[in-house]
Design a protein around this motif. Structure first.
Motif, PDB file in Angstrom:
ATOM      1  N   SER A   1     -16.935  17.138  38.439  1.00  0.00           N
ATOM      2  CA  SER A   1     -18.142  17.713  38.009  1.00  0.00           C
ATOM      3  C   SER A   1     -19.376  16.544  38.052  1.00  0.00           C
ATOM      4  CB  SER A   1     -18.202  18.043  36.514  1.00  0.00           C
ATOM      5  OG  SER A   1     -17.319  19.056  36.097  1.00  0.00           O
ATOM      6  N   VAL A   2     -18.728  15.188  38.070  1.00  0.00           N
ATOM      7  CA  VAL A   2     -19.687  14.044  38.421  1.00  0.00           C
ATOM      8  C   VAL A   2     -19.925  14.115  40.074  1.00  0.00           C
ATOM      9  CG1 VAL A   2     -19.870  11.638  38.389  1.00  0.00           C
ATOM     10  CG2 VAL A   2     -18.914  12.864  36.374  1.00  0.00           C
ATOM     11  N   ILE A   3     -18.948  14.195  40.793  1.00  0.00           N
ATOM     12  CA  ILE A   3     -19.143  13.691  42.213  1.00  0.00           C
ATOM     13  C   ILE A   3     -19.612  15.165  43.099  1.00  0.00           C
ATOM     14  CG2 ILE A   3     -17.669  11.796  42.155  1.00  0.00           C
ATOM     15  CD1 ILE A   3     -15.577  13.246  43.624  1.00  0.00           C
ATOM     16  N   THR A   4     -19.127  16.174  42.622  1.00  0.00           N
ATOM     17  CA  THR A   4     -19.467  17.326  43.665  1.00  0.00           C
ATOM     18  C   THR A   4     -20.954  17.257  43.883  1.00  0.00           C
ATOM     19  OG1 THR A   4     -17.577  18.382  42.726  1.00  0.00           O
ATOM     20  CG2 THR A   4     -19.111  19.698  44.003  1.00  0.00           C
TER      21      THR A   4
ATOM     22  N   TYR B   1     -12.400  18.871  44.084  1.00  0.00           N
ATOM     23  CA  TYR B   1     -11.933  17.988  42.818  1.00  0.00           C
ATOM     24  C   TYR B   1     -12.388  18.550  41.645  1.00  0.00           C
ATOM     25  CZ  TYR B   1     -11.515  14.776  46.892  1.00  0.00           C
ATOM     26  OH  TYR B   1     -11.508  14.439  48.264  1.00  0.00           O
ATOM     27  N   GLN B   2     -11.371  18.855  40.571  1.00  0.00           N
ATOM     28  CA  GLN B   2     -11.760  19.523  39.426  1.00  0.00           C
ATOM     29  C   GLN B   2     -12.129  18.747  38.336  1.00  0.00           C
ATOM     30  OE1 GLN B   2      -8.814  19.555  40.691  1.00  0.00           O
ATOM     31  NE2 GLN B   2      -8.633  21.577  42.339  1.00  0.00           N
ATOM     32  N   GLY B   3     -12.241  19.295  37.104  1.00  0.00           N
ATOM     33  CA  GLY B   3     -12.298  18.368  35.791  1.00  0.00           C
ATOM     34  C   GLY B   3     -13.526  17.622  35.907  1.00  0.00           C
TER      35      GLY B   3
ATOM     36  N   HIS C   1     -24.595  22.991  37.493  1.00  0.00           N
ATOM     37  CA  HIS C   1     -23.974  23.611  36.486  1.00  0.00           C
ATOM     38  C   HIS C   1     -22.806  22.942  35.941  1.00  0.00           C
ATOM     39  CE1 HIS C   1     -22.259  25.322  39.964  1.00  0.00           C
ATOM     40  NE2 HIS C   1     -21.186  25.810  39.159  1.00  0.00           N
ATOM     41  N   LEU C   2     -21.976  22.384  36.830  1.00  0.00           N
ATOM     42  CA  LEU C   2     -20.899  21.654  36.206  1.00  0.00           C
ATOM     43  C   LEU C   2     -21.103  20.559  35.586  1.00  0.00           C
ATOM     44  CD1 LEU C   2     -18.744  21.550  39.707  1.00  0.00           C
ATOM     45  CD2 LEU C   2     -18.630  23.042  37.868  1.00  0.00           C
ATOM     46  N   SER C   3     -22.077  19.880  35.690  1.00  0.00           N
ATOM     47  CA  SER C   3     -22.347  18.960  34.485  1.00  0.00           C
ATOM     48  C   SER C   3     -23.065  19.186  33.194  1.00  0.00           C
ATOM     49  CB  SER C   3     -23.581  17.873  35.332  1.00  0.00           C
ATOM     50  OG  SER C   3     -22.977  17.480  36.346  1.00  0.00           O
ATOM     51  N   SER C   4     -23.278  20.550  33.303  1.00  0.00           N
ATOM     52  CA  SER C   4     -24.172  21.261  32.160  1.00  0.00           C
ATOM     53  C   SER C   4     -22.645  21.657  31.465  1.00  0.00           C
ATOM     54  CB  SER C   4     -24.951  22.326  32.415  1.00  0.00           C
ATOM     55  OG  SER C   4     -26.164  21.843  32.867  1.00  0.00           O
TER      56      SER C   4
END
Lengths: 227, 464, 238
Positions: B342-345, B336-338, B356-359
């Protein structure tokens, strides 16, 4: 313990702490809508539909034009038959199911018929030029046709042949989506068909550069006759 | 081995500078934007619709055990076999077992993101089954042996020329620049597959508890064929897909179409409540529903971020996200991108590996603004950052902020630092933007602002 | 009214004119300024990096000093959002929870204070230029600032406001994000500058100096003539 119980157990444990309802922290909006409260409101927020049957027909026609559905109002069965006969030039074989309206049309064409009533060969159905079905209702708000396994001759008849023709009656036109779901409940709640579908226009895709192409996997053409 | 964070940095740096790809994404999404706005304004009250949708999903997720039990019981009462999978491996095993016990060989799939999540295609191919994606975009990315670029528009990153060459190479068809001809090539190839496939695998957009049905939304008709012709139908879905009542769809279907694709309603919205029933003429002999947890219950236990399970996978948050639009879908390295990804991964696949996706967000909040079920997306990115620090502090950063705290809380020290900073400025010019520059993170692309000869604090003191 | 002014660190250091303009405007309107010199930062860099303990240690000084203020005006939408939206969450279940809420309730971003609280829309300014307005994300989405700055600009003589298509799109600054992911941040900034340039404007105006600092940095590096200026500076031009 079964996996079902494991998962349900983890869910119950997770839910021991309650979560805020979205949007309620900032502004004290309504309580969580209960079934009784939500249902009557949903139609108020959806796109507007007119008051009268004439408004509904006009809206259905407008939506059909946008969706590239060929929508035709016909006065009588004779008129319907005449128009279908005109369309039929070039057809070699038709597919249909038995029903009040389909029976009145199918036999008149004098073409080989694949009927889905008693089961069929997929390749046989696939070789038909058109699938003619009835429906449960038409939805003015979205230009949709509601079909079920029972009303429209099963699951594949309305999607496998390259042209889908729907035969409907004026009285089957409903204003909006909540009305369509209410009809489903009213008609089938004790025993739902295993397949229900809202068909909104011919099959389409935008997967290549977001450019609209009709007839991706389902019918390229959708014709809706309204008696 | 490269870690997800290193891979992300490498890919993001490359993608952010790839002007051609960025232009392709922008143009693909611009028609979506116009259509989406038009559809929203056709709603008499989009904001109230959002609020109600959020509340209905809150009810669904916060009473998930009751709804799921009802959903499964209703399905079973009409001949469907319901399976429960706690993790990827179990889900794969269940699906493989169903296929084997039916002596099946060929499998047709309609779009199923949970399938990407459990890597079902790899598992099926490894077990020597013939598996074909039927959604046009998925078919294209499968031929390219790559992951979907966007969980709603899988082949958004490709130009027609590339698709034409791909078909030419893989299917032996003639080159063409016409999207319609390209679509018809896929149609011809797949027609045969629907008719000969032994098993159809689909996902589901909603699971209706009240009536025991899955709801599938699509435009092409491939899912309808997948669920109509093969003699076995397997639907794989996450446990969070439930909606309490059938009539809730009257709201959710148009909202999903509007937010997801800028359509009033998607072409086919189909409900499946069982295998072929005694009075019916077609449909599969067996219908299996596989319910997947795969750490969703862990996200459920986080009451602050539980609303991320409200997601209906419309993709609206990706479409408006300036990060997604700058780096593209593959850079994320996730199913799941975007913003929603970033929230659920971090919850689904491990906080430390995916924090890092959340940053990698400016926290602009465009995602939260468009989410049709009001998930507090950008604030959850903040929460993930906080949780990651609590879970395992990064000492370099801790040290940085310890210094930051001392300076900001001690006016004299702050003033001293300003003075040092002023002295350093002429020296900085010598290394500005080079690899020796300690401020290179900023100066690589931007000029460093200069400390004013008179700060505001100086001005105020002088005035007094 | 006694207005307590919060000047964020980057304005103090790099854009003191913004603070001076705000002082000038508020004094001209007859208000007294209280400026707590000992306050420098709201704690947002630490907060946004997940270091909430360190953020709290900085923010607690702000809360203690400001809790008795009559009204607080802050010269940035982003730091304004920190005080108004994030302080209550940061101090949840601590001894400062009530004080943080009280600070949040009386904090106003500068343009919001003028238009919403004071009802002032015309400051008699003159700025003969074509400008475009950049909505800082925190101001726009956390504080709902959309009309306020535009109302103020609409009364500036000889100013022509040209809206850009991407006015509400993030400029890519995002605090520590801008240095942790400089290439993404700059790609976003380039998009913003291009959209601003398309309008034919000479200036990008905003009520957030942090966004402008990032955009100006990009424009300078690329040698582009487009300039950035804070709303308060426009409002004190004549």
């Amino acid at each position: 313990m079964s996996e079902r119980e494991n998962i349900l157990g983890r869910i119950r444990e997770a839910l021991t702490l309650s979560a805020d309802v979205p949007g309620h922290k900032q502004n004290n909006l309504l309580q969580v809508v209960s079934e009784e409260e939500a249902a009557p409101h949903i139609h108020e927020w959806l796109p507007a539909v007119g008051e009268t049957i004439e408004d509904g027909l006009a809206l259905f026609a407008k939506n059909s034009a946008e969706l590239k559905t060929d929508f035709r109002l016909v006065d009588s069965l004779e008129d319907l038959n005449a128009q279908i006969t005109e369309m039929a030039s070039g057809w070699k074989k038709i597919a249909t199911h038995s029903g009040e309206l389909t029976d009145a049309v199918g036999d008149k064409l004098g073409l080989p018929v694949c009927s889905t009533d008693e089961g069929y060969e997929a390749s046989d159905l696939e070789s038909c030029d058109v699938g003619i079905t009835q429906c449960d209702c038409l939805v003015a708000q979205t230009g949709s046709v509601l079909v079920t396994a029972r009303s429209a001759g099963g699951r594949a008849l309305s999607v496998l042949p390259p042209h889908h023709i729907v035969l409907a009656q004026r009285s089957q036109l409903l204003p909006d989506l909540p009305a369509a779901f209410a009809l489903l409940e009213e008609r089938y709640a004790s025993n739902y068909p295993s397949f229900i579908s809202l068909i909104t226009g011919p099959s389409r895709t935008g997967d290549i550069e977001r450019i609209l192409v009709l007839g991706a996997h389902g019918p390229k053409q959708l014709t809706v006759f309204c008696l | 081995m490269t870690t997800p964070v290193h891979q992300f940095h490498t890919d993001a740096n490359r993608a952010a500078q790839d002007l051609q790809q960025r232009a392709q994404i922008q143009s693909a999404l611009s028609s979506y934007e116009t259509a989406c706005e038009a559809r929203k304004s056709a709603f008499r009250d989009w904001e109230s619709a959002r609020q109600t949708a959020a509340e209905i999903k809150w009810d669904a997720v916060n009473h998930l055990d009751q709804h799921l039990r009802e959903f499964a019981d209703k399905l079973e009462s009409r001949g469907t076999q319901v399976h429960w999978a706690s993790n990827e491996q179990q889900a794969r095993d269940i699906i493989l077992e169903i296929i084997r016990s039916n002596n099946a060989h060929s499998i047709i799939k309609s779009k199923v993101m949970t399938g990407e999540e459990i890597h079902i295609n790899e598992a099926l191919e490894k077990a020597a089954f013939d598996v074909v994606e039927s959604d046009l975009g998925e078919f294209i990315v499968q031929l390219r042996r790559e992951a979907p670029y966007h969980f709603v528009f899988p082949a958004m990153h490709l130009k027609r020329g590339e698709i034409s060459e791909l078909f030419n190479r893989e299917l032996g068809t003639a080159l063409t620049e016409d999207p319609e001809e390209l679509t018809m090539i896929a149609r011809r190839v797949l027609r045969d597959k629907y008719i000969t496939a032994d098993v159809g695998i689909s996902g589901a957009n909603f699971a209706i508890a009240e009536t025991g049905m899955i709801s599938i939304t699509e435009n092409e008709g491939n899912a309808r064929l997948t669920c109509a012709l093969p003699k076995v139908h397997i639907a794989l879905l996450g446990i969070e897909k439930v909606l309490p009542r059938l009539r809730d769809l009257a709201l959710f279907l148009p909202m999903l179409a509007t937010a997801g694709a800028g359509q009033a309603l998607t072409c086919y919205n189909s409900l499946y409540g069982g295998p072929r029933q005694p009075d019916e003429c077609d449909g599969p002999e067996e219908f299996h529903v596989v319910l997947l947890d795969n750490n969703r219950t862990q996200l459920l236990a986080d009451k602050q971020q539980r609303d991320a399970l409200h997601c209906i996978r419309c993709g609206a948050c990706l479409n408006v996200c300036p990060i997604y639009r700058s780096i593209g879908g593959h850079t994320y390295g996730t199913t799941y991108q975007g913003p929603i990804g970033s929230v659920i991964t971090p919850h689904l696949r491990g906080l430390q590996d995916w924090k890092h996706l959340s940053s990698a967000s400016s926290l602009c909040g465009a995602c939260t603004q468009v989410c049709p079920v009001k998930i507090d997306l950008h604030h959850h990115l903040l929460h993930n950052r906080r949780n990651a620090v609590i879970d395992k502090p990064v000492w370099r950063e801790k040290l940085q902020f310890a210094i930051f705290r001392s300076v900001m809380n001690r006016p004299k020290l702050y003033r001293f630092c300003v003075r040092i900073g002023r002295l350093m400025q002429p020296l900085h010019r010598l290394v500005d933007g080079t690899r020796l520059d300690p401020a290179r993170g900023w100066t690589q692309t931007r000029k460093l602002p200069r400390i004013a000869p008179q700060t505001f604090k100086d001005f105020w003191r002088n005035r007094k | 009214m006694k207005v307590t002014l919060f000047i964020p660190c980057f304005i103090d250091l790099c854009h003191p004119n913004v603070g001076m303009s705000i002082v000038q405007i508020l004094e001209q309107l007859g208000h007294t300024i209280d400026y707590p010199e000992e306050l420098t930062c709201c704690g947002q860099p630490a907060f946004n990096s997940g270091c909430w303990d360190e953020a709290r240690d900085v923010a607690v000084k702000v809360v203690e000093r400001l809790q008795d203020a009559e009204v607080i005006v802050i010269a940035s939408g982003s730091c304004g959002a920190m005080l108004k939206v994030f302080y209550p969450e940061l101090f949840q279940k601590t001894g400062c929870e009530q004080a943080a809420k009280s600070v949040a309730n009386k904090t106003f971003e500068f343009s919001d204070f003028l238009v919403t609280k004071l009802g002032v829309t015309d400051l008699g300014a003159r700025f003969p230029a074509r400008v475009t307005f950049h909505d800082g994300c925190h101001g726009l989405r956390e504080l709902d600032l959309k009309q306020q700055p535009r109302t103020l600009l609409s009364h500036v003589r000889d100013l022509e406001l040209l809206e850009m298509s991407e006015a509400e799109t993030c400029c890519g600054f995002g605090g520590t994000f801008s240095t942790k992911f400089p290439m993404i941040s700059s790609a976003m900034g380039d998009g913003k500058c291009a959209s601003a340039q398309e309008t034919g404007a000479e200036y990008i105006v905003s009520n957030d100096s942090s966004c402008l600092m990032h955009l100006q940095g990009l424009l300078d590096r690329q040698g582009k003539p487009l300039k950035t200026i804070h709303l308060a500076e426009v409002l004190t031009s004549s």
